[in-house]
Design a protein around this motif. Structure first.
Motif, PDB file in Angstrom:
ATOM      1  N   UNK A 195      51.013   9.270 -10.738  1.00 15.59           N
ATOM      2  CA  UNK A 195      51.129   9.210  -9.328  1.00 15.59           C
ATOM      3  C   UNK A 195      52.539   9.329  -9.155  1.00 15.59           C
ATOM      4  N   UNK A 196      52.817  10.092  -8.100  1.00 16.95           N
ATOM      5  CA  UNK A 196      54.188  10.162  -7.643  1.00 16.95           C
ATOM      6  C   UNK A 196      54.682  10.090  -6.074  1.00 16.95           C
ATOM      7  N   UNK A 197      55.913   9.504  -5.811  1.00 17.37           N
ATOM      8  CA  UNK A 197      56.309   9.820  -4.536  1.00 17.37           C
ATOM      9  C   UNK A 197      57.597  10.800  -4.643  1.00 17.37           C
ATOM     10  N   UNK A 198      57.520  11.791  -4.013  1.00 14.21           N
ATOM     11  CA  UNK A 198      58.502  12.855  -3.876  1.00 14.21           C
ATOM     12  C   UNK A 198      59.384  12.632  -2.798  1.00 14.21           C
ATOM     13  N   UNK A 199      60.694  12.952  -3.201  1.00 16.33           N
ATOM     14  CA  UNK A 199      61.797  13.126  -2.099  1.00 16.33           C
ATOM     15  C   UNK A 199      61.662  14.026  -0.929  1.00 16.33           C
ATOM     16  N   UNK A 200      61.096  15.252  -1.370  1.00 15.95           N
ATOM     17  CA  UNK A 200      60.734  16.210  -0.261  1.00 15.95           C
ATOM     18  C   UNK A 200      59.235  16.759  -0.648  1.00 15.95           C
ATOM     19  N   UNK A 201      58.338  17.767   0.029  1.00 16.10           N
ATOM     20  CA  UNK A 201      57.386  18.042  -0.337  1.00 16.10           C
ATOM     21  C   UNK A 201      57.264  18.909  -1.651  1.00 16.10           C
ATOM     22  N   UNK A 202      56.416  18.690  -2.528  1.00 14.12           N
ATOM     23  CA  UNK A 202      56.522  19.510  -3.885  1.00 14.12           C
ATOM     24  C   UNK A 202      55.175  19.335  -4.532  1.00 14.12           C
ATOM     25  N   UNK A 215      48.617  19.687  -8.836  1.00 10.57           N
ATOM     26  CA  UNK A 215      48.513  18.945  -7.497  1.00 10.57           C
ATOM     27  C   UNK A 215      49.846  18.910  -6.594  1.00 10.57           C
ATOM     28  N   UNK A 216      49.616  19.483  -5.264  1.00 14.19           N
ATOM     29  CA  UNK A 216      50.429  19.617  -4.079  1.00 14.19           C
ATOM     30  C   UNK A 216      50.738  18.257  -3.562  1.00 14.19           C
ATOM     31  N   UNK A 217      51.755  17.714  -3.001  1.00 12.84           N
ATOM     32  CA  UNK A 217      51.972  16.577  -2.305  1.00 12.84           C
ATOM     33  C   UNK A 217      51.221  16.761  -1.031  1.00 12.84           C
ATOM     34  N   UNK A 218      50.888  15.752  -0.400  1.00 17.68           N
ATOM     35  CA  UNK A 218      50.129  15.922   0.833  1.00 17.68           C
ATOM     36  C   UNK A 218      50.756  14.833   1.901  1.00 17.68           C
ATOM     37  N   UNK A 219      50.078  13.626   2.152  1.00 17.41           N
ATOM     38  CA  UNK A 219      50.698  12.887   3.089  1.00 17.41           C
ATOM     39  C   UNK A 219      51.824  11.881   2.384  1.00 17.41           C
ATOM     40  N   UNK A 220      52.969  11.782   3.317  1.00 11.23           N
ATOM     41  CA  UNK A 220      54.097  11.108   2.986  1.00 11.23           C
ATOM     42  C   UNK A 220      54.618  11.620   1.505  1.00 11.23           C
ATOM     43  N   UNK A 221      54.391  12.924   1.351  1.00  9.79           N
ATOM     44  CA  UNK A 221      55.153  13.572   0.137  1.00  9.79           C
ATOM     45  C   UNK A 221      54.623  12.905  -1.265  1.00  9.79           C
ATOM     46  N   UNK A 222      53.175  12.396  -1.316  1.00 10.62           N
ATOM     47  CA  UNK A 222      52.837  11.891  -2.432  1.00 10.62           C
ATOM     48  C   UNK A 222      51.862  12.869  -3.180  1.00 10.62           C
ATOM     49  N   UNK A 223      51.809  12.956  -4.399  1.00  8.37           N
ATOM     50  CA  UNK A 223      51.065  13.710  -5.425  1.00  8.37           C
ATOM     51  C   UNK A 223      50.397  12.918  -6.523  1.00  8.37           C
ATOM     52  N   UNK A 224      49.384  13.184  -7.292  1.00  4.19           N
ATOM     53  CA  UNK A 224      48.608  12.626  -8.344  1.00  4.19           C
ATOM     54  C   UNK A 224      48.061  13.731  -9.166  1.00  4.19           C
ATOM     55  N   UNK A 225      48.211  13.580 -10.421  1.00  6.97           N
ATOM     56  CA  UNK A 225      47.288  14.378 -11.147  1.00  6.97           C
ATOM     57  C   UNK A 225      46.810  13.533 -12.399  1.00  6.97           C
TER      58      UNK A 225
END
Length: 258
Positions: A195-202, A215-225
């Motif tokens: 699980x990640x919280x990214x500083x920018x979309x990623x 996986x690409x980030x969606x809401x609040x620049x969060x992404x999970x794989x």
């Protein structure tokens, strides 16, 4: 009389300059320059996005940005190597000091045996309030080895059933990147989740054991794989891409041990 002559001469010079303005050395004819340059037309070179992590390393003085970037590139290339840590440190810095291989080996052993700020090779380094270029070559080597050791540790996430959750933070020029890795057992199945919280979309890309998940980030620049994994020692790689921050992805290694 003299004052009148100077006033007349001054007026004639002003008229001459107005009628025939002087040219700069690089000009062949008169050119009208804008009074200001719009911001959008200025080509700025962006700062290297992952550079801010150096502020989180425990170093007596910082490395130059260019050297830190090159050192980090080398450390990322060594992440999945089966070499012990000592040889990895040597390989990470040896290209900076190609004539001093044996000394680098000796200092690498010292860095592995001592705490970050007490390496004898640094001698008076904590008292130096200047920069990397002021250090002796032996001190530069020791400082580079210390940075390489900490970078390899920052870029490696060890996980096991004894330690099934690990979190790592990476400072960037746009804020903090947070990576959380979990090892889960679901009956006979095992899953590795990130699980990640990214500083920018990623984008996150998790790869290992012949499979990958993206996986690409969606809401609040969060992404999970997540990936199914086997109950064996295995190294997985995690790429973090943040194009708005930096074109080069951040590569981390997840070392799974049973």
């Amino acid at each position: 009389m003299q004052e009148r002559f100077q006033a007349v001469l001054k007026r004639r010079l002003q008229v001459e300059i107005q009628n025939h303005p002087p040219l700069f050395p690089w000009e062949s004819q008169l050119v009208d320059y804008p009074e200001f340059v719009e911001e959008s037309s200025i080509a700025l070179v962006p700062a290297w996005g992952w550079l801010a992590q150096q502020s989180k390393l425990n170093l007596p003085i910082p490395l130059p940005d260019k050297i830190f970037q090159q050192l980090m590139d080398k450390c990322q290339l060594l992440l999945t190597s089966s070499l012990p840590l000592g040889p990895k440190l040597v390989q990470a810095v040896e290209s900076f000091f190609p004539e001093d291989y044996q000394l680098i080996n000796d200092l690498a052993g010292m860095v592995l045996r001592t705490s970050y700020r007490s390496v004898d090779a640094l001698e008076t380094i904590p008292n130096i309030q200047r920069d990397y270029s002021d250090l002796q070559p032996r001190q530069q080597m020791a400082l580079s080895l210390m940075a390489a050791k900490q970078l390899l540790e920052n870029l490696t996430l060890p996980i096991s059933f004894a330690n099934p959750v690990i979190e790592q933070q990476w400072q960037t020029n746009a804020g903090t990147l947070i990576i959380r890795v979990e090892l889960q057992s679901l009956g006979k199945l095992m899953k590795l989740r990130v699980h990640s919280e990214l500083p920018t979309p990623g984008v996150l890309k998790l790869e290992g054991n012949g499979t990958q998940a993206v996986s690409s980030s969606t809401v609040a620049n969060k992404a999970s794989v997540e990936l199914d994994c086997q109950p064996t020692n295995q190294t997985y790689t995690l790429e973090v891409e943040c194009p708005e921050l930096e074109q080069q992805p951040l590569l981390l290694a997840i070392n799974l041990t049973m």
